[in-house]
Design an enzyme around this catalytic site. Structure first.
Site, PDB file in Angstrom:
ATOM      1  N   SER A  40       0.845  -1.193   0.000  1.00 46.26           N
ATOM      2  CA  SER A  40       0.000   0.000   0.000  1.00 46.26           C
ATOM      3  C   SER A  40       0.877   1.238   0.000  1.00 46.26           C
ATOM      4  CB  SER A  40      -0.901   0.020   1.230  1.00 46.26           C
ATOM      5  OG  SER A  40      -1.512   1.292   1.367  1.00 46.26           O
ATOM      6  N   HIS A  49      -1.108  -1.253  -4.412  1.00 50.48           N
ATOM      7  CA  HIS A  49      -2.406  -0.979  -3.778  1.00 50.48           C
ATOM      8  C   HIS A  49      -2.516   0.511  -3.457  1.00 50.48           C
ATOM      9  CE1 HIS A  49      -5.984  -2.316  -1.510  1.00 50.48           C
ATOM     10  NE2 HIS A  49      -5.676  -1.378  -0.633  1.00 50.48           N
ATOM     11  N   ASP A  89      -4.954   3.312  -1.707  1.00 48.92           N
ATOM     12  CA  ASP A  89      -6.074   3.537  -0.796  1.00 48.92           C
ATOM     13  C   ASP A  89      -6.647   4.934  -1.003  1.00 48.92           C
ATOM     14  OD1 ASP A  89      -6.206   1.110   0.852  1.00 48.92           O
ATOM     15  OD2 ASP A  89      -4.200   1.667   1.497  1.00 48.92           O
ATOM     16  N   MET A 122      -9.390   7.597   0.184  1.00 51.75           N
ATOM     17  CA  MET A 122     -10.232   7.928   1.341  1.00 51.75           C
ATOM     18  C   MET A 122     -10.803   9.332   1.181  1.00 51.75           C
ATOM     19  SD  MET A 122      -7.818   6.498   4.406  1.00 51.75           S
ATOM     20  CE  MET A 122      -6.840   5.007   4.216  1.00 51.75           C
ATOM     21  N   HIS A 142      -8.514   0.893  -4.078  1.00 46.89           N
ATOM     22  CA  HIS A 142      -9.481   0.566  -3.035  1.00 46.89           C
ATOM     23  C   HIS A 142     -10.189   1.855  -2.620  1.00 46.89           C
ATOM     24  CE1 HIS A 142      -9.989  -0.912   1.426  1.00 46.89           C
ATOM     25  NE2 HIS A 142     -11.153  -0.727   0.817  1.00 46.89           N
ATOM     26  N   MET A 176     -12.417   3.859  -0.391  1.00 45.09           N
ATOM     27  CA  MET A 176     -13.061   4.007   0.914  1.00 45.09           C
ATOM     28  C   MET A 176     -13.798   5.341   0.888  1.00 45.09           C
ATOM     29  SD  MET A 176     -10.106   2.384   3.343  1.00 45.09           S
ATOM     30  CE  MET A 176      -8.772   2.547   2.147  1.00 45.09           C
ATOM     31  N   MET A 200     -11.331  -6.511   5.231  1.00 45.51           N
ATOM     32  CA  MET A 200     -10.624  -5.563   6.083  1.00 45.51           C
ATOM     33  C   MET A 200     -10.293  -6.218   7.418  1.00 45.51           C
ATOM     34  SD  MET A 200     -10.325  -2.912   4.194  1.00 45.51           S
ATOM     35  CE  MET A 200      -9.521  -1.909   5.462  1.00 45.51           C
ATOM     36  N   ASP A 244      -6.565  -6.757   3.866  1.00 40.91           N
ATOM     37  CA  ASP A 244      -6.075  -5.384   3.975  1.00 40.91           C
ATOM     38  C   ASP A 244      -6.093  -4.952   5.439  1.00 40.91           C
ATOM     39  OD1 ASP A 244      -5.396  -2.737   3.725  1.00 40.91           O
ATOM     40  OD2 ASP A 244      -6.944  -2.238   2.257  1.00 40.91           O
TER      41      ASP A 244
END
Length: 232
Positions: A16, A41, A43, A45, A74, A76, A145, A180
């Site tokens: 990540s 990866h 992330d 957010m 990913h 979120m 998660m 993750d």
């Protein structure tokens, strides 16, 4: 540039970049790939679905230029649907949405595939495996998660029973199980033995290294992979 390898259940390490040097993402991405990362990866957010802000489509598009493997994005965020096309244009290979992010996960997964990406669905620690039972035929990846989403570096929450249940539910479908949160050489064997094949690791990969000294990245990746494979 995108990368779409044939499906397999071999252990894949997906560092990540949330744990990378934010001032030098290009070289960090190239360094982890050179040191053996299988996927990258990312992330995303939004400060709403989770209590943190990270990257939007322009940043992901900039990362894409440096990624030669799989870019695993990913989300979120909530809502998801208005941003699917933007992340497709940014170059995501896999786009993962949380089942908890909205009421129409079936529609969301259809839209992700319709935009030319692999479709992932993520489950928070408090969400049962059964929440996605009826969308597995639209899914290429299930992200379990093992921390509450929003921050890197958290302690691993044991979700091995959920992983085993998902492995049963998936059957012979070509669906990856990704873990993750809190992945280390100590926790990787637990989830690998339960049926996971993609391990996201942030601080456990980037700890002890830098873009000018990336050998520790490789040592960390190899340690996680070896621990996971030893449990198979």
């Amino acid at each position: 540039m995108s990368f779409n390898p044939p499906f397999n259940r071999h252990i894949k390490i997906a560092p990540s970049i949330l744990s990378a040097d934010f001032a030098d993402f290009g070289r960090e991405i190239r360094a982890i790939e050179d040191q053996g990362a299988d996927w990258v990866h990312v992330d995303v957010m939004d400060g709403h679905f989770v209590p943190n802000l990270t990257f939007g489509p322009p940043a992901v598009k900039a990362f894409r230029k440096h990624v030669s493997t799989v870019m695993d994005v990913h989300l979120m965020i909530a809502p998801v649907d208005p941003y699917i096309e933007a992340y497709a244009e940014a170059g995501a290979d896999i786009l993962t949405a949380h089942v908890e992010a909205g009421p129409h996960i079936h529609r969301t997964l259809q839209a992700i595939r319709g935009a030319g990406m692999k479709a992932g669905v993520a489950l928070n620690p408090g969400t049962p495996a059964e929440a996605i039972q009826h969308v597995l035929d639209l899914t290429d990846l299930v992200c379990v998660m093992t921390v509450n989403p929003g921050f890197g570096g958290q302690k691993f929450i044991d979700m091995t029973a959920k992983v085993r249940r998902l492995r049963e539910m998936i059957g012979d479908r070509e669906v990856h199980i990704e873990i993750d949160g809190g992945v280390t050489p100590a926790t990787a064997p637990l989830v690998a033995a339960a049926g996971a094949d993609v391990l996201v690791a942030g601080s456990a990969v980037f700890s002890g290294g830098s873009v000018s000294n990336s050998a520790p990245y490789g040592q960390n990746i190899r340690a996680i992979r070896a621990a996971a494979e030893a449990a198979l």
